[in-house]
Design an enzyme around this catalytic site. Structure first.
Site, PDB file in Angstrom:
ATOM      1  CG  ASP A 148      45.710  40.461  40.629  1.00  0.00           C
ATOM      2  OD1 ASP A 148      45.816  41.096  39.561  1.00  0.00           O
ATOM      3  OD2 ASP A 148      45.268  39.295  40.666  1.00  0.00           O
ATOM      4  CG  ASN A 170      43.931  27.790  42.327  1.00  0.00           C
ATOM      5  OD1 ASN A 170      43.307  28.705  41.806  1.00  0.00           O
ATOM      6  ND2 ASN A 170      45.063  27.987  42.978  1.00  0.00           N
ATOM      7  CG  HIS A 197      43.453  32.106  41.511  1.00  0.00           C
ATOM      8  ND1 HIS A 197      44.788  31.778  41.440  1.00  0.00           N
ATOM      9  CD2 HIS A 197      43.138  32.603  40.291  1.00  0.00           C
ATOM     10  CE1 HIS A 197      45.248  32.075  40.253  1.00  0.00           C
ATOM     11  NE2 HIS A 197      44.267  32.568  39.527  1.00  0.00           N
ATOM     12  CD  GLU A 245      46.695  31.283  44.544  1.00  0.00           C
ATOM     13  OE1 GLU A 245      45.721  30.714  44.009  1.00  0.00           O
ATOM     14  OE2 GLU A 245      47.806  31.367  43.980  1.00  0.00           O
TER      15      GLU A 245
HETATM   16  P1  PGA Z   1      43.945  33.377  32.739  1.00  0.00           P
HETATM   17  O1  PGA Z   1      44.115  33.473  34.303  1.00  0.00           O
HETATM   18  O2  PGA Z   1      42.964  34.440  32.352  1.00  0.00           O
HETATM   19  O3  PGA Z   1      45.318  33.656  32.203  1.00  0.00           O
HETATM   20  O4  PGA Z   1      43.456  32.013  32.427  1.00  0.00           O
HETATM   21  C1  PGA Z   1      42.996  33.568  35.105  1.00  0.00           C
HETATM   22  C2  PGA Z   1      43.442  33.594  36.549  1.00  0.00           C
HETATM   23  O5  PGA Z   1      44.432  32.920  36.879  1.00  0.00           O
HETATM   24  O6  PGA Z   1      42.800  34.284  37.352  1.00  0.00           O
END
Ligand code: PGA
Length: 240
Positions: free
Chosen positions: A67, A136, A138, A143
């Site tokens: 992304d 959450n 994702h 999302e």
């Molecule tokens: P993080 O983020 O590796 O910084 O915990 C994971 C995500 O939000 O997909």
């Protein structure tokens, strides 16, 4: 899904690196799916160290990132292109033209999405995808509510994701509101997936992933239907 339990973040990164390095050595032309965020930083560090010490070669490796923020150019220090260059791509012998991150500062983000999906298909798709998970649920920037049928698309970031990512910006207002992300279908096409989960802030997400319903309200739940997923989780994320 196979779960590997480890003590802490460092052991998670070490295990993930061993797996990556083994795969790259067995298939020097591997297509790697890469992720940003805190979860894979230790893995990338280990890969760079291994490249410097053991000379594992990335000359024929191709990389595809999940992304990118809409509105940020690759030179912006908060863009995911910049992050990847800094954390990994600049420090191994990858051919830069073999590294792919969606373009965030394009005039036509919709067209960029179809172009990126096409690129993935033309190269035969991702062999090994690294993933983190949002609290959450994702994956990538998909999302809650994102269709399981989605390919690369534009997504509006939820307030909780923008707040979680504000730690990398000087203020919440600076966090972009939209991103381009590989879709759930694009991610599920990967031949193999490695999911890294560390820290007690991910406890709920991990237990929902393992025990909750498989539905679009918790995007990562779809991974339970993928034939080849390995989770490396540390004690803090596993909880009791
Ligand atoms: P993080 O983020 O590796 O910084 O915990 C994971 C995500 O939000 O997909």
């Amino acid at each position: 899904m196979k779960i590997i339990k480890v003590k802490n973040y460092d052991e998670m990164s070490q295990k993930a690196a061993e797996m990556f390095i083994g795969k790259i050595r067995r298939n020097p032309e591997i297509n790697l799916g890469l992720a940003t965020g805190g979860s894979p930083v230790g893995l990338y560090k280990q890969l760079v160290q291994d490249h410097q010490t053991n000379h594992t070669s990335y000359k024929k490796v191709k990389t595809f990132n999940l992304d990118e923020y809409i509105g940020l150019s690759g030179e912006h220090p908060n863009s995911y292109r910049y992050f990847m260059n800094e954390q990994l791509l600049n420090h191994v012998d990858l051919n830069k033209s073999n590294t792919h991150v969606p373009l965030g500062d394009t005039e036509n983000p919709g067209q960029q999405c179809s172009h990126y999906e096409q690129l993935l298909k033309e190269h035969g798709g991702v062999d090994l995808q690294i993933l983190g998970i949002g609290s959450n649920g994702h994956i990538g920037f998909n999302e809650p509510g994102t269709s399981f049928q989605s390919e690369t698309h534009i997504i509006e970031l939820t307030p909780s994701t923008r707040e979680a990512n504000a730690r990398f910006f000087t203020s919440l207002e600076e966090v972009p509101t939209h991103a381009i992300t590989m879709g759930i279908t694009s991610i599920m096409r990967s031949k193999e997936i490695l999911l890294l989960i560390s820290g007690d802030s991910k406890q709920d997400a991990l237990s929902q992933l393992l025990q909750g319903a498989i539905n679009e309200n918790f995007p990562a739940s779809i991974l339970r239907t993928h034939p080849c997923v390995t989770i490396i989780a540390d004690e803090a994320a596993l909880g009791k």
